[in-house]
Design an enzyme around this catalytic site. Structure first.
Site, mmCIF file in Angstrom:
data_model
loop_
_atom_site.group_PDB
_atom_site.id
_atom_site.type_symbol
_atom_site.label_atom_id
_atom_site.label_comp_id
_atom_site.label_asym_id
_atom_site.label_seq_id
_atom_site.Cartn_x
_atom_site.Cartn_y
_atom_site.Cartn_z
ATOM 1 N N HIS A 206 1.542 11.501 10.760
ATOM 2 C CA HIS A 206 0.447 11.078 9.887
ATOM 3 C C HIS A 206 -0.359 12.235 9.297
ATOM 4 O O HIS A 206 -1.215 12.033 8.455
ATOM 5 C CB HIS A 206 -0.523 10.159 10.646
ATOM 6 C CG HIS A 206 -1.307 10.892 11.698
ATOM 7 N ND1 HIS A 206 -0.839 11.062 12.966
ATOM 8 C CD2 HIS A 206 -2.499 11.515 11.644
ATOM 9 C CE1 HIS A 206 -1.718 11.760 13.662
ATOM 10 N NE2 HIS A 206 -2.739 12.060 12.893
HETATM 11 C C1 UD1 Z 1 -7.735 11.441 11.284
HETATM 12 C C2 UD1 Z 1 -8.006 12.877 11.776
HETATM 13 C C3 UD1 Z 1 -6.805 13.396 12.530
HETATM 14 C C4 UD1 Z 1 -6.386 12.449 13.637
HETATM 15 C C5 UD1 Z 1 -6.167 11.076 13.031
HETATM 16 C C6 UD1 Z 1 -5.750 10.054 14.041
HETATM 17 C C7 UD1 Z 1 -9.477 14.142 10.283
HETATM 18 C C8 UD1 Z 1 -9.533 15.290 9.353
HETATM 19 N N1 UD1 Z 1 -8.243 13.785 10.658
HETATM 20 O O1 UD1 Z 1 -6.646 11.498 10.372
HETATM 21 O O2 UD1 Z 1 -7.138 14.641 13.109
HETATM 22 O O3 UD1 Z 1 -5.195 12.908 14.215
HETATM 23 O O4 UD1 Z 1 -7.391 10.651 12.404
HETATM 24 O O5 UD1 Z 1 -5.241 8.919 13.384
HETATM 25 O O6 UD1 Z 1 -10.490 13.608 10.658
HETATM 26 N N2 UD1 Z 1 -6.650 4.594 6.687
HETATM 27 C C9 UD1 Z 1 -6.427 3.254 6.790
HETATM 28 N N3 UD1 Z 1 -7.095 2.584 7.777
HETATM 29 C C10 UD1 Z 1 -7.966 3.180 8.606
HETATM 30 C C11 UD1 Z 1 -8.198 4.561 8.472
HETATM 31 C C12 UD1 Z 1 -7.519 5.244 7.507
HETATM 32 O O7 UD1 Z 1 -5.649 2.676 6.063
HETATM 33 O O8 UD1 Z 1 -8.525 2.504 9.501
HETATM 34 C C13 UD1 Z 1 -5.906 5.342 5.637
HETATM 35 C C14 UD1 Z 1 -6.704 5.528 4.363
HETATM 36 O O9 UD1 Z 1 -5.818 5.510 3.309
HETATM 37 C C15 UD1 Z 1 -7.245 6.931 4.525
HETATM 38 C C16 UD1 Z 1 -6.125 7.624 5.279
HETATM 39 O O10 UD1 Z 1 -5.606 6.624 6.141
HETATM 40 O O11 UD1 Z 1 -7.556 7.558 3.330
HETATM 41 C C17 UD1 Z 1 -6.520 8.819 6.070
HETATM 42 O O12 UD1 Z 1 -7.517 8.445 7.021
HETATM 43 P P1 UD1 Z 1 -8.518 9.529 7.607
HETATM 44 O O13 UD1 Z 1 -9.422 8.901 8.564
HETATM 45 O O14 UD1 Z 1 -9.115 10.308 6.479
HETATM 46 O O15 UD1 Z 1 -7.549 10.529 8.359
HETATM 47 P P2 UD1 Z 1 -6.364 10.276 9.394
HETATM 48 O O16 UD1 Z 1 -5.097 10.608 8.689
HETATM 49 O O17 UD1 Z 1 -6.431 8.979 10.094
#
Ligand code: UD1
Length: 364
Positions: A206
């Site tokens: 991810h």
């Molecule tokens: C975040 C952390 C990462 C951790 C990961 C665990 C940062 C910089 N990164 O990454 O270190 O390993 O969490 O999962 O904080 N999204 C959804 N549903 C959700 C949350 C996110 O669909 O509940 C999608 C959205 O499109 C979003 C993308 O995932 O833009 C990225 O989510 P984000 O929370 O920014 O980062 P993670 O990739 O989850």
């Protein structure tokens, strides 16, 4: 007696797991516990599922920040957290891990001159292109109390001359693992997913460097196809972000068992059942280690060098040839798991949370 007010701030799946045993240990007469959720993760499977499984109290407050660019996300948490935190008046703010939620919360606590404690302090991958590396360094340098999970992490903090006080306490993820092992054992995930193959590869990918660059995500799928061609069933619980990037880049996949993100018990049971783990997650590298399953890390560096030195975690980036050869070697070496037998666990003894809570009790 005057109770210590502890405000623990989480926002993402791994932070909830790291915090569960701390919250459990905080339930005693010495503390008032405030739990803030930033809302960085909001899907049931990335957040609430873990509150339910690990029996975690409801958050005192949810900032409902949601998704956006990193700058937007951090700035939203900064502005949404300031006033509630002034009202809550905690004696100490505790942040676990290295996410944007952790960094933003740490900055707010620091600017409001509230004592800040960092759980999982001192982890370093030295990869400055990863957002988490910047986050964890900044948090460590504004924390007054630093809880290091390993001796190596403690050494990193000493080398960097952080101003706060550092303690080697162990890893709270290991506490969570031990506390829940009986429930992990009872998971029927293999039956539920209808997996019959003898050899499994458990996969999670991810990280932004692997999924936000089309060529890299393409290579991830090629690698997984190559593993599948070796007769190994590839089971991939997929982060919603990875799923949406695959759709956006129009990358198709065949022969890979893609499922929704799993809860904690099911995910760890899947790992235990696997012959090999392929991941870019930090936490899963350690969980594979505790379950005695070899891990291949699809990154160019890791913050958990301990597992690499012990020759049970292989950091291979997206080098397809090297990865496929290693998977083949692992699968065909029935003695591989014996390597784990005599290894001393560098991540503590399962009592990290108790040590953290005992150190927090003297903070006022
Ligand atoms: C975040 C952390 C990462 C951790 C990961 C665990 C940062 C910089 N990164 O990454 O270190 O390993 O969490 O999962 O904080 N999204 C959804 N549903 C959700 C949350 C996110 O669909 O509940 C999608 C959205 O499109 C979003 C993308 O995932 O833009 C990225 O989510 P984000 O929370 O920014 O980062 P993670 O990739 O989850």
């Amino acid at each position: 007696m005057n109770k210590t007010k502890v405000c623990l701030i989480v926002g993402t799946r791994p932070q909830i797991i790291k915090s569960a045993p701390i919250l459990k240990a905080l339930v005693n007469d010495d503390f008032i516990v405030q739990l803030v959720h930033t809302g960085q993760h909001y899907d049931y499977q990335l957040s609430k599922a873990f509150f339910d499984e690990m029996d975690i109290m409801n958050p005192t407050l949810n900032l409902e920040v949601g998704s956006g660019t990193h700058v937007w996300q951090i700035s939203q948490i900064l502005s949404r957290l300031e006033h509630p935190l002034l009202k809550l008046e905690p004696d100490v703010v505790v942040v676990p891990g290295d996410t944007n939620s952790a960094l933003a919360s740490a900055l707010v606590a620091s600017k409001l001159k509230i004592k800040l404690a960092h759980v999982e302090a001192g982890a370093r991958s030295n990869d400055f292109t990863a957002p988490e590396e910047i986050n964890r360094r900044l948090i460590d340098h504004c924390s007054e109390i630093l809880f290091a999970p390993t001796r190596n992490c403690l050494d990193n903090l000493r080398k960097e001359s952080v101003f706060g006080k550092s303690y080697m306490v162990g890893d709270t993820m290991y506490d969570a693992f031990l506390e829940n092992y009986d429930k992990i054992k009872r998971s029927k995930i293999r039956e539920r997913l209808g997996i019959n193959s003898k050899q499994l590869a458990a996969v999670t990918i991810h990280r932004t460097e692997n999924v936000d660059v089309k060529a890299n995500l393409h290579m991830v799928i090629e690698i997984l196809n190559g593993i599948n061609e070796q007769g190994i069933e590839v089971v991939f619980p997929m982060h919603p972000h990875t799923r949406s990037r695959l759709e956006e880049f129009k990358i198709s996949y065949k022969g890979i068992t893609v499922v929704d993100p799993l809860g904690y018990f099911d995910m760890l049971k899947l790992v235990e059942e696997a012959s090999v783990v392929l991941t870019d997650s930090g936490g899963l590298q350690k969980e594979a280690f505790w379950l005695h399953v070899p891990c291949i890390t699809l990154r160019n560096s890791t913050e958990w060098e301990e597992t690499v030195k012990l020759k049970v975690n292989f950091v291979f980036g997206l080098n397809k040839k090297v990865i496929l050869n290693k998977v083949h070697a692992i699968i065909n070496n029935s003695d591989f798991r014996k390597r784990f037998r005599d290894i001393r666990n560098p991540f503590g003894d399962g009592r990290a949370s108790k040590r953290i809570v005992s150190l927090l009790s003297g903070i006022k």
